[in-house]
Design a protein around this motif. Sequence first.
Motif, short mmCIF file in Angstrom:
data_model
loop_
_atom_site.label_atom_id
_atom_site.label_comp_id
_atom_site.label_asym_id
_atom_site.label_seq_id
_atom_site.Cartn_x
_atom_site.Cartn_y
_atom_site.Cartn_z
N ILE A 152 5.73 -9.50 0.31
CA ILE A 152 5.05 -8.29 -0.14
C ILE A 152 3.63 -8.34 0.39
O ILE A 152 2.78 -9.08 -0.12
N ASP A 153 3.41 -7.57 1.45
CA ASP A 153 2.12 -7.50 2.10
C ASP A 153 1.21 -6.56 1.31
O ASP A 153 1.66 -5.52 0.83
N GLU A 154 -0.05 -6.94 1.17
CA GLU A 154 -1.01 -6.15 0.39
C GLU A 154 -0.54 -5.99 -1.06
O GLU A 154 -0.56 -4.91 -1.63
N ALA A 155 -0.12 -7.10 -1.64
CA ALA A 155 0.39 -7.08 -3.02
C ALA A 155 -0.68 -6.68 -4.03
O ALA A 155 -0.36 -6.28 -5.15
N ASP A 156 -1.94 -6.74 -3.63
CA ASP A 156 -3.01 -6.33 -4.54
C ASP A 156 -3.01 -4.81 -4.75
O ASP A 156 -3.75 -4.30 -5.58
N TYR A 157 -2.15 -4.08 -4.04
CA TYR A 157 -2.00 -2.64 -4.25
C TYR A 157 -0.76 -2.29 -5.06
O TYR A 157 -0.46 -1.12 -5.26
N LEU A 158 -0.02 -3.30 -5.53
CA LEU A 158 1.10 -3.04 -6.43
C LEU A 158 0.56 -2.45 -7.73
O LEU A 158 -0.49 -2.87 -8.22
N THR A 159 1.29 -1.52 -8.30
CA THR A 159 0.82 -0.90 -9.54
C THR A 159 0.87 -1.91 -10.69
O THR A 159 1.54 -2.94 -10.61
N TRP A 160 0.16 -1.57 -11.75
CA TRP A 160 0.12 -2.45 -12.93
C TRP A 160 1.47 -2.50 -13.64
O TRP A 160 1.73 -3.43 -14.39
N LYS A 161 2.34 -1.53 -13.40
CA LYS A 161 3.71 -1.58 -13.95
C LYS A 161 4.59 -2.49 -13.11
O LYS A 161 5.48 -3.15 -13.63
N THR A 162 4.36 -2.48 -11.81
CA THR A 162 5.20 -3.24 -10.90
C THR A 162 4.96 -4.74 -11.01
O THR A 162 5.90 -5.54 -10.95
N GLN A 163 3.71 -5.14 -11.17
CA GLN A 163 3.39 -6.58 -11.17
C GLN A 163 4.10 -7.36 -12.27
O GLN A 163 4.68 -8.42 -11.98
N THR B 182 0.82 -1.21 0.00
CA THR B 182 0.00 0.00 0.00
C THR B 182 0.85 1.25 0.00
O THR B 182 0.44 2.27 -0.55
N LYS B 183 2.04 1.18 0.60
CA LYS B 183 2.94 2.35 0.65
C LYS B 183 4.02 2.30 -0.42
O LYS B 183 4.42 3.33 -0.93
N ASP B 184 4.50 1.11 -0.68
CA ASP B 184 5.65 0.94 -1.58
C ASP B 184 5.32 0.03 -2.75
O ASP B 184 6.05 -0.91 -3.04
N GLY B 185 4.21 0.30 -3.42
CA GLY B 185 3.77 -0.57 -4.50
C GLY B 185 4.21 -0.14 -5.88
O GLY B 185 3.71 -0.63 -6.88
N ASP B 186 5.19 0.76 -5.94
CA ASP B 186 5.61 1.28 -7.24
C ASP B 186 6.86 0.59 -7.76
O ASP B 186 7.52 -0.16 -7.05
N ILE B 187 7.18 0.87 -8.99
CA ILE B 187 8.33 0.25 -9.66
C ILE B 187 9.65 0.66 -9.01
O ILE B 187 10.60 -0.11 -8.99
N ASN C 42 -8.23 -11.09 -7.54
CA ASN C 42 -8.47 -10.60 -8.90
C ASN C 42 -7.65 -9.36 -9.24
O ASN C 42 -7.58 -8.97 -10.40
N ARG C 43 -6.99 -8.76 -8.26
CA ARG C 43 -6.14 -7.60 -8.52
C ARG C 43 -4.68 -7.99 -8.79
O ARG C 43 -3.84 -7.14 -9.00
N ILE C 44 -4.42 -9.28 -8.76
CA ILE C 44 -3.08 -9.79 -9.06
C ILE C 44 -3.12 -10.37 -10.47
O ILE C 44 -3.97 -11.22 -10.77
N ILE C 45 -2.20 -9.93 -11.34
CA ILE C 45 -2.23 -10.38 -12.73
C ILE C 45 -2.00 -11.90 -12.81
O ILE C 45 -1.24 -12.46 -12.02
N PRO C 46 -2.69 -12.56 -13.74
CA PRO C 46 -2.54 -14.03 -13.86
C PRO C 46 -1.10 -14.52 -14.02
O PRO C 46 -0.75 -15.54 -13.41
N PRO C 47 -0.23 -13.84 -14.79
CA PRO C 47 1.14 -14.35 -14.89
C PRO C 47 1.88 -14.36 -13.54
O PRO C 47 2.69 -15.24 -13.29
N LEU C 48 1.56 -13.40 -12.68
CA LEU C 48 2.18 -13.39 -11.36
C LEU C 48 1.59 -14.49 -10.49
O LEU C 48 2.29 -15.15 -9.73
N GLN C 49 0.29 -14.74 -10.64
CA GLN C 49 -0.35 -15.83 -9.89
C GLN C 49 0.20 -17.19 -10.32
O GLN C 49 0.26 -18.11 -9.51
#
Length: 167
Positions: free
Chosen positions: A101-112, A71-76, A136-143
């Motif tokens: 990575i806690d609260e990984a569902d808040y990582l940006t779409w660039k970071t994932q 939530t705080k450090d979810g950027d690239i 559902n906020r985690i991209i399938p390739p990362l899952q």
Amino acid sequence: MKDFLWVERYRPQTLDDVILPKNLKEGFKNMVASGGIPNMLLVGPKGSGKTTVALALVGALGAEGLKIDGTKDGDIETLRSKIAPFAMTGSLDGGRKYVIIDEADYLTWKTQPALRSFTEEHSKNCGFILTANYQNRIIPPLQSRCPPIDFTLTKEDRPRMMLEFFR
């Protein structure tokens, strides 16, 4: 300061102390007994023990760990400045290191997508444990690199776990 919140002060430190459904707890204990923890995504509602289990798993192995708050450090930039240097270097004791990575569902779409690559590049010396409230906020390739483990409780689990909690 860490112990300011009640939940932090009394957070279980070991898998034995964590209150979980029996099948989940046994699965995590088997991972530790095998000497290694695979990449995983712990998913479920808030307060279900995902972060506590992630910390307990790394602690049970005596491994080096780095905890990131998505939530705080979810950027690239966090990936480049904190996670990459940690993941690239070997552990002082020769064992595997782990990034939580806690609260990984808040990582940006660039970071994932970049994180997906990191899980592959650094798999020899670093594992990744992600927690998320919303799968559902985690991209399938990362899952696919961090298979989900569901922490959603069944109706049958709740009474037993409440009794265990109050004990």
